[in-house]
Design a protein around this motif. Structure first.
Motif, PDB file in Angstrom:
ATOM      1  N   VAL A 240      18.236  21.790  12.264  1.00 20.87           N
ATOM      2  CA  VAL A 240      18.458  21.291  13.706  1.00 20.87           C
ATOM      3  C   VAL A 240      19.677  20.335  13.998  1.00 20.87           C
ATOM      4  N   ILE A 244      22.828  20.869  16.525  1.00 19.49           N
ATOM      5  CA  ILE A 244      23.284  19.892  17.425  1.00 19.49           C
ATOM      6  C   ILE A 244      24.621  19.303  17.629  1.00 19.49           C
ATOM      7  N   HIS A 257      22.460  20.276  24.780  1.00 21.01           N
ATOM      8  CA  HIS A 257      21.316  21.502  25.014  1.00 21.01           C
ATOM      9  C   HIS A 257      20.476  20.838  25.901  1.00 21.01           C
ATOM     10  N   ILE A 260      15.791  19.889  23.498  1.00 18.89           N
ATOM     11  CA  ILE A 260      15.491  19.893  21.970  1.00 18.89           C
ATOM     12  C   ILE A 260      13.844  19.902  21.950  1.00 18.89           C
ATOM     13  N   ILE A 265      12.557  25.851  18.596  1.00 19.08           N
ATOM     14  CA  ILE A 265      13.234  26.223  17.195  1.00 19.08           C
ATOM     15  C   ILE A 265      12.551  27.090  16.469  1.00 19.08           C
ATOM     16  N   VAL A 275      18.096  26.951  16.615  1.00 16.80           N
ATOM     17  CA  VAL A 275      17.726  26.237  17.773  1.00 16.80           C
ATOM     18  C   VAL A 275      17.961  27.553  18.890  1.00 16.80           C
ATOM     19  N   ASP A 320      20.421  14.363  23.822  1.00 20.68           N
ATOM     20  CA  ASP A 320      19.664  15.133  22.757  1.00 20.68           C
ATOM     21  C   ASP A 320      19.483  14.297  21.466  1.00 20.68           C
ATOM     22  N   SER A 323      15.889  13.377  22.161  1.00 22.73           N
ATOM     23  CA  SER A 323      14.756  14.366  21.877  1.00 22.73           C
ATOM     24  C   SER A 323      14.676  14.462  20.516  1.00 22.73           C
ATOM     25  N   PHE A 324      15.725  14.529  19.604  1.00 24.58           N
ATOM     26  CA  PHE A 324      15.600  14.689  18.351  1.00 24.58           C
ATOM     27  C   PHE A 324      14.732  13.774  17.423  1.00 24.58           C
TER      28      PHE A 324
END
Length: 419
Positions: A240, A244, A257, A260, A265, A275, A320, A323-324
Motif C-alpha cells: 500500500v 501511494i 487518493h 485510503i 485495499i 489499492v 493520505d 489515513s495510512f
C-alpha cells in the motif's frame, strides 16, 4: 522490547511525536534540494538516483488476474468535487516527474495485455460485458453507483462502475473526463488498473481491473477462516505504501487518493495488495508553480480523515499519509478505526492503541488472533511508532509516503535478521 521512543511535541491525540520527525524533515529538505532544478534531464537523473534505493523493493508482476469480486469496487461517493488550487504556508517536497514514473510503473500483466486507460468503451460493449447490467452480475454498491462484474470480448474480466443517473451534471463532465484521463495514465503493481471509460448522454461508466480474494478488511475479520500473519500484514502495508508513493511522487502529476482505507485495499490470491477506488481522487497542487495545496470540500471516510484537512479544507498528499497511519493501526490491532460498541476509552482505535504504546503496553493492542511473541512484539512497536508519526495533527510533521516505505522496509529487514 526495543523500538520505543520518547516524544517531545503534541500530536492529534495529545501524544507527542517521536524525535525521528527530524529525520523526516531532513529527508524532505534533501529531496526538495535535489529537485530544485528543472528540465527533463533533472527528472531522468532523479529517477536514476532513486532507482538504486528502491531496486530491491519491487516484486515481479503477478501472472494471475482472474480474481473474484470485492465490495471495494463500489465504496466511493462522488467522482470529484469543485476545487481550486491555491498557495498556503504548507510546503510540499519536490517531485520527480515524466520518465521517473517508470521506476514505480509495472508492465501490464493482463493475460490479454490490455493497456490501462487505452479504451473508450461503447455502450454496446458494456451491456454485452455485463449482460445488460444483470442483477446477477452486481458485485458492489456505493454512493457513486453500482458495480458489475463483466467480461470483455477478449476474455478480460473487469469491474464496471456505473454512476447513478441522479449524479449526472453537465457542469461535471469536464471534471469527470479530466479525472479519468489522469487515472488512465497510472500503472503500478499495487494499484487496480483503470482500463477505460464511457461518457455518453446520462451514462458515466468506468471499467477497472477485476481482483480476487476480498478486501483487507474482510481478511482482518477472517471472513475465509484464515488469520493473516503479522508478516503478511507487514507485506500488505508495504504494498500500500508503494502504491501511494507512486501516486504522490512518480506520476506525471501527483495524485491524492483521498480514501485510503482497509475496504479499498483488495488482495490477490497471493495476498498482494492493490489499492482500489479512485472515486475521491484529486490532482494535487502544482508545486512547480508555487502552489502548495488544493482547496476543496472534504471527501473521505470517517475515522480516516485528516483533521487538518477537515479544519482548513486544504488538501495535500499528507492527508493520505494520515489515513495510512490509521490503516497501520488497523492492520496490527485488527480493529476498525471506530468501534462504537467498545468501552468509551477504546472506541477510537488509534487513540487507544497509541496511548497503550506510550505506556509501554503495546503488546496489549495486538490483534488477539496473533501470537504474542517477541518477534511480533518488535514488529508491532515499530509499526505503531511509524503510525504515530503519520497521524500527527500538523501535516508538516508527518513523514512522506516515500519515507514510510523506507521505514517499513527497515522493519522487514530487522525481522529477517531476528529470524
Amino acid at each position: 522490547m526495543s523500538g520505543r521512543r520518547k516524544n517531545s511535541s503534541g500530536d492529534l491525540f495529545g501524544y507527542p511525536p517521536s524525535p525521528s520527525h527530524s529525520s523526516y524533515s531532513s529527508s524532505s529538505k534533501s529531496s526538495s534540494a535535489t529537485n530544485s532544478t528543472s528540465g527533463r534531464s533533472r527528472v531522468t537523473g532523479a529517477a536514476r538516483s532513486v532507482a538504486g534505493v528502491f531496486a530491491a523493493c519491487f516484486s515481479p508482476p503477478e501472472d494471475d488476474t482472474n480474481h473474484p469480486s470485492s465490495s471495494a469496487y463500489g465504496s466511493s461517493d462522488a467522482f470529484s468535487s469543485t476545487s481550486d488550487v491555491s498557495g498556503a504556508s504548507d510546503s510540499t517536497e519536490g517531485r520527480r516527474r515524466g520518465t521517473a514514473r517508470g521506476i514505480y510503473a509495472t508492465r501490464n500483466d493482463s493475460t490479454h495485455m490490455r493497456e490501462p486507460g487505452s479504451t473508450k468503451f461503447t455502450m454496446a460493449e458494456i451491456t454485452t460485458a455485463t449482460k445488460n447490467f444483470s442483477p446477477a452480475h452486481k458485485i458492489g454498491q456505493g454512493g457513486f453507483g453500482t458495480v458489475y462484474k463483466g467480461q470483455l470480448r477478449d476474455g478480460t474480466l473487469v469491474a464496471v462502475k456505473r454512476a447513478k443517473k441522479s449524479m449526472y451534471d453537465k457542469n461535471l463532465v469536464g471534471e469527470f473526463l479530466s479525472e479519468v484521463q489522469a487515472l488512465s495514465k497510472v500503472e503500478h503493481l499495487n494499484l487496480v488498473k483503470c482500463y477505460g471509460f464511457l461518457q455518453h448522454g446520462d451514462e458515466r461508466i468506468i471499467v477497472v481491473e477485476y481482483i480476487a480474494n476480498g478486501t483487507l478488511r474482510e481478511h482482518l475479520d477472517c471472513f475465509n477462516g484464515n488469520v493473516l500473519s503479522l508478516a503478511s500484514r507487514l507485506d500488505i502495508a508495504i504494498d500500500v505504501a508503494h502504491a501511494i508513493t507512486y501516486l504522490h511522487t512518480y506520476t506525471d502529476h501527483p495524485i491524492i487518493h483521498r480514501d485510503i482505507k482497509s475496504s479499498n485495499i483488495l488482495l490477490t490470491e497471493k495476498l498482494r495488495a492493490k489499492v482500489a477506488d479512485f472515486g475521491f481522487a484529486r490532482l494535487a497542487a502544482d508545486v512547480e508553480s508555487g502552489q502548495t495545496h488544493v482547496s476543496t470540500q472534504v471527501k473521505g471516510t470517517a475515522g480516516y480523515l485528516d483533521p487538518e484537512y477537515l479544519k482548513t479544507y486544504q488538501l495535500t498528499e499528507k492527508s493520505d499519509v494520515y489515513s495510512f497511519g490509521i490503516l497501520l493501526v488497523e492492520i496490527v490491532t485488527g480493529r476498525r478505526p471506530v468501534e462504537s460498541k467498545r468501552e468509551l476509552e477504546e472506541r477510537v482505535t488509534a487513540r487507544w492503541a497509541l496511548k497503550k504504546f506510550k505506556e509501554d503496553l503495546a503488546i496489549t493492542v495486538l490483534d488477539p488472533k496473533l501470537e504474542r511473541s517477541d518477534a511480533n512484539g518488535f514488529v508491532l512497536e515499530k509499526i505503531l511508532d511509524l503510525a504515530l508519526q503519520c497521524v500527527n495533527s500538523h501535516r508538516k510533521s508527518r513523514p512522506t509516503m516515500r519515507r514510510c516505505v523506507e521505514v517499513l522496509w527497515e522493519i522487514r529487514k530487522d525481522v529477517q535478521l531476528l529470524n
